[in-house]
Design an enzyme around this catalytic site. Structure first.
Site, mmCIF file in Angstrom:
data_model
loop_
_atom_site.group_PDB
_atom_site.id
_atom_site.type_symbol
_atom_site.label_atom_id
_atom_site.label_comp_id
_atom_site.label_asym_id
_atom_site.label_seq_id
_atom_site.Cartn_x
_atom_site.Cartn_y
_atom_site.Cartn_z
ATOM 1 N N TYR A 146 0.812 -1.215 0.000
ATOM 2 C CA TYR A 146 0.000 0.000 0.000
ATOM 3 C C TYR A 146 0.843 1.262 0.000
ATOM 4 C CZ TYR A 146 -4.558 -2.181 0.807
ATOM 5 O OH TYR A 146 -5.721 -2.880 0.669
ATOM 6 N N LYS A 195 3.669 -15.224 3.031
ATOM 7 C CA LYS A 195 3.914 -15.998 1.804
ATOM 8 C C LYS A 195 5.412 -16.236 1.734
ATOM 9 C CE LYS A 195 2.472 -17.875 -2.076
ATOM 10 N NZ LYS A 195 1.579 -19.062 -2.126
ATOM 11 N N ASP A 227 -2.337 -18.404 1.147
ATOM 12 C CA ASP A 227 -3.319 -19.144 0.333
ATOM 13 C C ASP A 227 -3.976 -20.243 1.152
ATOM 14 O OD1 ASP A 227 -0.786 -20.291 0.381
ATOM 15 O OD2 ASP A 227 -0.820 -20.982 -1.695
HETATM 16 C C1 IPM Z 1 -10.246 -1.492 3.923
HETATM 17 C C2 IPM Z 1 -10.529 -0.943 2.563
HETATM 18 C C3 IPM Z 1 -9.398 0.000 2.171
HETATM 19 C C4 IPM Z 1 -8.129 -0.805 2.159
HETATM 20 C C5 IPM Z 1 -9.607 0.719 0.830
HETATM 21 C C6 IPM Z 1 -10.902 1.498 0.823
HETATM 22 C C7 IPM Z 1 -8.444 1.600 0.483
HETATM 23 O O1 IPM Z 1 -10.692 -1.971 1.643
HETATM 24 O O2 IPM Z 1 -10.167 -0.683 4.880
HETATM 25 O O3 IPM Z 1 -10.123 -2.701 4.048
HETATM 26 O O4 IPM Z 1 -7.829 -1.486 1.170
HETATM 27 O O5 IPM Z 1 -7.411 -0.772 3.157
#
Ligand code: IPM
Ligand code: MG
Length: 360
Positions: A146, A195, A227
């Site tokens: 992320y 993983k 998985d």
């Molecule tokens: C969550 C959501 C968010 C994430 C999105 C909206 C960016 O799916 O809080 O799980 O992926 O973290």
């Protein structure tokens, strides 16, 4: 005591469900003699509409100044909303990721359990449900894919998209410590999901988690590949107590776990930093298809407010009062559409909030 709560209602059903949670907080305040002051902040799509960006410095500063943040949901229909014509860093989700990072909310707690009263909504066969299940997914929230470097490049006429998965040892260690601390307060079993048969970041994850486990000899640690974990969640969800995992795997597994309970509209979450501060939000999304129709289930947000009382304000008794009121409403047969089953009474968002307030 007076507690300052920053309130992010957000998009879609966010404003409706947060309003019900605030009603509940106010009733708790009245009954237990606390005052909750609220500051409304913009984040996500509403912030784009007003300020042109999903997260402003003003929202970050005000959130930091509060004792805790209560959030509804952000985002719209990705196929139809104009927000999704914007570059990725200006979309609603970028605001959510931004505030997680700015507030250093590295520990995301997502409880998933089966409500006895909602067994009918659980998609899993009775013989697998057994005596039910109750797990806590702990998702690392400010690292990994992320937040790694990403770019899309053009080379010799070929377009290539690159996302980077990075974890540092301290990032893994602090979330592992949080995981074991929580496991100590539960059934003392921790499943670390990675993983490691493919990824370097997972091999480091496994090494550090194993090291940290030495300080918690009472906790049984097992390592599981992601998985396999996805499969085990459906095959035998009762085997899990605490699941500890990295950001992306946690995103996917927590959705799966919530679906397994059959009641995603019921599940709360807390995102914590290394102080008492936290951001509390339902595990579900903004459900733009039912926004403004008084159909959404406010219980996940109400239970998130209960988590706030417990984790940020140390108000255990108050949190329990909210949780018991929710249980009572279910026992009394009231259901929103998402958890409706035969013989129960169908109610809307506001009515559900009122019924819970009455039982506190
Ligand atoms: C969550 C959501 C968010 C994430 C999105 C909206 C960016 O799916 O809080 O799980 O992926 O973290
Ligand atoms: Mg998700």
């Amino acid at each position: 005591m007076n507690y300052n709560v920053a309130v992010i209602k957000g998009d879609g059903i966010g404003p409706e469900i947060v309003d019900e949670a605030l009603k509940v907080m106010n009733k708790v305040g009245e009954k237990f003699h606390h005052t909750f002051s609220y500051t409304d902040l913009l984040l996500g799509g509403v912030s784009i509409d007003v300020h042109g960006v999903p997260l402003t410095d003003e929202t970050v500063l005000a959130a930091k100044a509060a004792d805790a943040v209560l959030m509804g949901s952000i985002g719209g229909d990705t196929n139809t909303s104009p927000w999704y014509k914007l570059p990725a860093n200006l979309r609603p989700e970028a605001g959510l990721l931004g505030i997680r990072k700015e507030l250093n909310l590295f520990a995301n707690l997502r409880p998933a359990y089966l409500y006895e009263e909602l067994k009918a909504a659980c998609p899993i066969k009775d013989e697998i449900i057994g005596s039910g299940f109750d797990m806590m997914i702990i998702r690392e929230l400010t690292g990994g894919l992320y937040f790694g470097e990403r770019k899309t490049i053009e080379e010799n006429g070929v377009t290539t998209a690159i996302d980077t998965l990075t974890y540092t040892e301290p990032e893994i260690r602090r979330i592992a410590i949080r995981g074991f601390e929580i496991a100590m307060k539960r059934k003392k079993k921790l499943t670390s999901v990675d993983k490691a048969n493919v990824l370097d970041s997972s091999r480091l994850w496994r090494k550090i988690v194993t090291e940290v486990s030495k300080d918690y000899p009472e906790v049984t640690l097992e390592h599981m590949l992601v998985d396999n974990c996805a499969m085990q969640l459906v095959r035998d969800p009762g085997q899990f107590d605490v699941i500890l995992t990295e950001n992306m795997f946690g995103d996917i597994l927590s959705d799966e776990a919530s679906m397994v309970t059959g009641s995603i509209g019921m599940l709360s979450s807390a995102s914590l930093n290394d102080t008492k501060f936290g951001l509390y939000e339902p595990s579900h999304g903004s459900a733009p298809d039912i926004a403004g129709e008084d159909k959404a289930n406010p219980i996940a947000t109400i239970l998130s407010a209960a988590m706030m009382l417990r984790y940020s304000f140390d108000l255990d008794q108050e949190a329990q009062a909210v949780e018991m009121a929710v249980q009572k409403v279910l026992k009394d047969g009231y259901r929103t559409g998402d958890i409706m089953s035969q013989g129960c009474t169908l109610v809307g968002t506001k009515k559900m909030g009122d019924l819970i307030v009455d039982r506190i």
